[in-house]
Design an enzyme around this catalytic site. Structure first.
Site: not given
Ligand SMILES: [Zn+2]
Length: 430
Positions: A75, A225, A228, A325-326
């Site tokens: 991811h 997603h 979150e 992730d990011n």
């Molecule tokens: Zn994400």
């Protein structure tokens, strides 16, 4: 005449959970680490056994250091990555991040800009020992063709080094009334996976049915997603599990984040997890990004860290991965696409240590299985010798330092692990 290179990794340790099941006779210590010699021939693992106690010329003596199979990062957001310099997040909140990314996208995301940043991310990941990446790709109508074009080119160029998978990223409401059918066609043409950011909207079940149908009609998997947030009322994970059952969906489903489970009443969360297990849904937790964004308020220390219930999931047999992730963007200001860092942070944040047990699979075998890749994601005879060699011996040594001196073998050959210099990106920032 072809020459076959044969050598052995001697006196190594490897998590028992990462060695293929056929090797039952290994000696395993209290941390779950097996002592092994690994023979490599013609780029593949030829034998795994107890240490022979000898080091032949050409062998590599690991002196007790750990060997892992190469990582899979299931991811990520390569298209957003590394924009922090021109799009910082002023207050660290989720919505400031979303706005900063949308503004940067509309102003700057040409093919050249995307390619430079996505390639930078791939080079970091490769140097750290990653062999497969799934990236979400922001896909609003004005952007999708450019981004997916760059993605397809990079997937070709990186074939053999990093297996690349793409997922369209659209908000749940962008699917309402067939608005995103054309994007899903583009995803199908590109061999991608259908994605969406799911949150509570009044017609959530109708939209989920549409999303499931769009994926099923094209035989595509789903990667969503989900929840979150730290609002207990956000329960879209349960809606996804119900939709999977209602639609008799036969593809794979992965849900990312699932943060709100952490603030829901225990029996409520348990019921949802039972349904997730029943529906065969896999979960990916993104602990570094969650800790950055969740419960952030100016001038206040965060109390609730938003990491989902990974242990309760594992206990139910739900496949759980951890991922980056990011990376250096408004959603997470740090990161280097290093799955050892992700694992080390997950160990601290989610208490998957003591004992570490099967958790090393969460950044290797489990994501590789969910991604449907070739290769078992474990160390097994016949598999390509795609391995990461660390100086760290026990878990305390392994996870206390970044192991920046690690060696990465791909098909048995040592690769260059020099990381790209941030200065290479300066030209993008004016
Ligand atoms: Zn994400």
């Amino acid at each position: 005449m072809t020459t076959v290179t044969t050598f052995a990794l001697r006196n190594a340790r490897a998590p028992r959970a990462l060695i293929a099941d056929s090797h039952a006779d290994l000696e395993v210590d209290a941390e779950g680490l097996a002592r092994v010699d690994i023979s490599i021939s013609d780029g593949r693992i030829a034998a795994i056994g107890r240490p022979a106690g000898v080091v032949e010329p050409g062998d590599r003596d690991l002196d007790g250091g750990q060997v892992w199979p190469c990582f899979a990062d299931i991811h990520t957001h390569l298209d957003i990555g590394h924009i922090w310099t021109r799009a910082p997040n002023a207050d660290g909140s989720f919505w400031t991040a979303a706005n900063a990314v949308a503004n940067d996208r509309d102003a700057n995301w040409s093919a050249d800009d995307l390619r430079a940043r996505m390639e930078f991310g791939l080079r970091c990941a490769y140097a750290h020992g990653t062999r497969a990446i799934r990236t979400h790709l922001q896909s609003p109508p004005g952007q999708a063709a450019t981004t997916w074009g760059v993605f397809r080119e990079l997937r070709e160029e990186w074939r053999g080094r990093i297996d690349l998978q793409g997922v369209n990223l659209l908000l749940v409401e962008e699917f309402r009334g067939g608005k995103s059918d054309a994007i899903v066609d583009l995803v199908a043409e590109s061999g991608g996976i259908v994605g969406a950011v799911i949150f509570m909207v009044p017609d959530i079940d109708d939209i989920l049915d549409d999303i499931f149908r769009l994926a099923a009609d094209r035989s595509l998997d789903l990667d969503l997603h989900v929840d979150e947030s730290l609002e207990a009322r956000d329960r879209t994970l349960r809606h996804v599990a119900e939709a999977a059952r209602r639609n008799r969906f036969e593809g794979r489903i992965q849900c990312g984040h699932c943060c709100s489970l952490a603030v829901q009443p225990e029996d409520d969360a348990d019921r949802t997890l039972d349904m997730v297990a029943e529906a065969g849904i896999a979960v990916v937790s993104l602990p570094m990004c969650n800790v950055f964004l969740m419960d952030r308020e100016a001038g206040r220390t965060p109390r609730r860290r938003g990491v989902t219930l990974v242990r309760e999931m594992a206990a139910r047999g739900i496949p759980v991965s951890f991922a980056s992730d990011n990376c250096r963007d408004p959603f997470y200001g740090y990161g280097d696409h290093d799955m050892l860092e992700v694992f080390a942070q997950a160990a601290r944040i989610a208490h998957i240590d003591l004992p570490m047990g099967d958790w090393p699979r969460s950044v290797t075998a489990t994501p590789i299985e969910v991604m449907r890749l070739d290769g078992p994601g474990t160390i097994g005879v016949g598999a390509p010798a795609d391995l990461v060699l660390f100086r760290g011996r026990g878990y305390s040594e392994l996870l206390s330092r970044p192991q920046a001196d690690r060696t990465v073998l791909r098909n048995g050959e040592t690769i260059d692990t020099t990381l790209p210099d941030y200065r290479e990106l300066d030209r993008l920032f004016g």
